[in-house]
Scaffold this motif. Structure first.
Motif, PDB file in Angstrom:
ATOM      1  N   HIS A   1       0.579  -0.858  -0.564  1.00 59.95           N
ATOM      2  CA  HIS A   1       0.279   0.173   0.502  1.00 59.95           C
ATOM      3  C   HIS A   1       0.643   0.906  -0.126  1.00 59.95           C
ATOM      4  CE1 HIS A   1       0.596   0.836   4.437  1.00 59.95           C
ATOM      5  NE2 HIS A   1       1.183  -0.076   4.379  1.00 59.95           N
TER       6      HIS A   1
ATOM      7  N   HIS B   1       7.537  -6.479   3.497  1.00 62.32           N
ATOM      8  CA  HIS B   1       6.706  -5.461   4.556  1.00 62.32           C
ATOM      9  C   HIS B   1       8.059  -5.172   5.485  1.00 62.32           C
ATOM     10  CE1 HIS B   1       4.476  -3.317   6.667  1.00 62.32           C
ATOM     11  NE2 HIS B   1       3.703  -3.065   5.552  1.00 62.32           N
TER      12      HIS B   1
ATOM     13  N   GLU C   1      -4.846   1.148   3.050  1.00 59.87           N
ATOM     14  CA  GLU C   1      -4.833  -0.163   3.959  1.00 59.87           C
ATOM     15  C   GLU C   1      -4.558   0.618   5.552  1.00 59.87           C
ATOM     16  OE1 GLU C   1      -2.384  -3.244   6.553  1.00 59.87           O
ATOM     17  OE2 GLU C   1      -1.601  -1.142   6.156  1.00 59.87           O
ATOM     18  N   GLU C   2      -4.481   1.192   5.730  1.00 59.74           N
ATOM     19  CA  GLU C   2      -4.013   1.819   7.546  1.00 59.74           C
ATOM     20  C   GLU C   2      -5.219   2.832   8.049  1.00 59.74           C
ATOM     21  OE1 GLU C   2      -1.179   2.152   8.698  1.00 59.74           O
ATOM     22  OE2 GLU C   2       0.195   2.034   7.224  1.00 59.74           O
TER      23      GLU C   2
ATOM     24  N   HIS D   1      -2.118  -6.972   7.979  1.00 63.46           N
ATOM     25  CA  HIS D   1      -1.691  -6.322   6.155  1.00 63.46           C
ATOM     26  C   HIS D   1      -2.826  -6.614   5.262  1.00 63.46           C
ATOM     27  CE1 HIS D   1       2.338  -5.396   7.843  1.00 63.46           C
ATOM     28  NE2 HIS D   1       2.006  -6.687   8.265  1.00 63.46           N
TER      29      HIS D   1
ATOM     30  N   ASP E   1       6.760   1.612   5.230  1.00 62.61           N
ATOM     31  CA  ASP E   1       5.755   0.914   5.991  1.00 62.61           C
ATOM     32  C   ASP E   1       4.712   1.395   4.388  1.00 62.61           C
ATOM     33  OD1 ASP E   1       3.144  -0.314   6.253  1.00 62.61           O
ATOM     34  OD2 ASP E   1       2.759   1.293   8.482  1.00 62.61           O
ATOM     35  N   GLY E   2       4.907  -0.186   3.802  1.00 62.98           N
ATOM     36  CA  GLY E   2       3.283  -0.334   2.339  1.00 62.98           C
ATOM     37  C   GLY E   2       4.797   0.113   1.668  1.00 62.98           C
TER      38      GLY E   2
END
Ligand SMILES: [Zn+2]
Length: 316
Positions: free
Chosen positions: A64, A124, A103-104, A266, A75-76
């Motif tokens: 993401h 990830h 995603e978050e 995730h 992250d992502g």
């Protein structure tokens, strides 16, 4: 551009790229341009998820591009950029690099996938200290932990803090404090449990607490252990997800890498036949924070592993 330069370019748009915000849109535009450069055809589904596809793409890799307000840069983003890089290194293979939306934060996005792959690979950052503790650059994820979230409410009585003798009080916060310790004691091997939020009423310095609401977050990679943990702690479950076992796409190319469970959720939870690989988090495993860090050397190893796994799965 190198993988690291692309990660920096996404961060330069804005550290916080909320779901469906102009910032997330800009990150998707950038990724779409890199996908075209890698010889991929760019498509978007009804939820705005971005696909860079080549041929009959039955194998996907991605992650993401949205982020939390205090985000770091890996992250992502690492998973998306690595997928595009791996696709460029395998120019004759049918596959797709994917950037999922929201995603978050969102209930939308990746849960609305309209086509379904035979396999999904996600690289990830670990977002925890385990690989750094082990001195290992990469770890194969065996499962994403199931989670239960909810609350326990303690009722007492609001009395004057100066005039009410201790023996005559019904202090809800004292009971809640015992419960916090109880939650900690219930979390043993294979489980974690956290109290992260307390709501104290009336929350006044000179009043005995009358009502306290305590949050509970409980997780395990084994459904039976999670059930037992919920039972032992004793709280009202408001939301629950089952553990999601991961496939062996990365184990096949990294037979000696350590195995670990993902305590965090995730994109891979929502895609059929997922496999995940974690890259070591430095700086104590901090994530959702500007200090989040993976080294260029570790990322290079991870991109090699992702390329090898995709090579294996898409071989003619
Ligand atoms: Zn993430």
């Amino acid at each position: 551009m190198t993988v690291s330069e692309r990660i920096d370019a996404v961060y330069a748009i804005a550290p916080h790229r909320a779901a469906y915000s102009p910032e997330e849109d800009a990150a998707h535009e950038l990724a779409a341009a890199w996908m075209r450069e890698a010889g991929l055809e760019v498509l978007r589904d009804g939820a705005g998820n971005l696909f860079g596809t080549r041929g009959d793409a039955r194998v996907w890799a991605g992650s993401h591009l949205d982020s939390v307000p205090t985000a770091g840069r890996f992250d992502g983003v690492l998973g998306v950029v690595a997928a595009i890089e791996a696709a460029a290194r395998l120019p004759d293979r049918p596959l797709a690099a994917v950037a999922f939306r929201a995603e978050e934060t969102g209930p939308l996005g990746c849960k609305r996938i309209e086509t379904r792959p035979d396999a999904y690979l996600e690289l990830h950052i670990e977002q925890g200290p385990v690989l750094a503790e082990l001195g290992e650059p990469l770890g194969v994820v065996t499962a994403i932990a199931g989670q239960a979230r909810g609350t326990r409410v303690f009722e007492g009585h609001a009395d004057h803090a100066g005039t009410t003798p201790i023996a005559l009080r019904r202090d809800a916060l004292v009971e809640a404090a015992r419960f916090v310790l109880h939650v900690r004691e219930c979390a043993r091997e294979g489980t974690v449990a956290t109290v992260g939020y307390l709501e104290c009423e009336p929350n006044a310095t000179n009043v005995v607490p009358a009502k306290v609401t305590v949050s509970v977050d409980a997780r395990s990679a084994e459904a039976a252990l999670l059930d037992r943990l919920i039972e032992e702690i004793g709280f009202d479950v408001h939301w629950r997800s089952d553990p999601v076992p991961m496939g062996d796409a990365f184990a096949a190319v990294l037979p000696d890498a350590p195995r670990l469970v993902s305590g965090a959720g995730h994109d891979a939870m929502f895609v059929p036949n997922p496999s995940m690989l974690f890259v070591r988090s430095l700086n104590g495993g901090v994530s959702h924070h500007p200090d989040e860090l993976s080294s260029e050397e570790d990322i290079a190893l991870a991109v090699d592993a992702l390329t090898a796994a995709l090579d294996r799965l898409t071989a003619p």
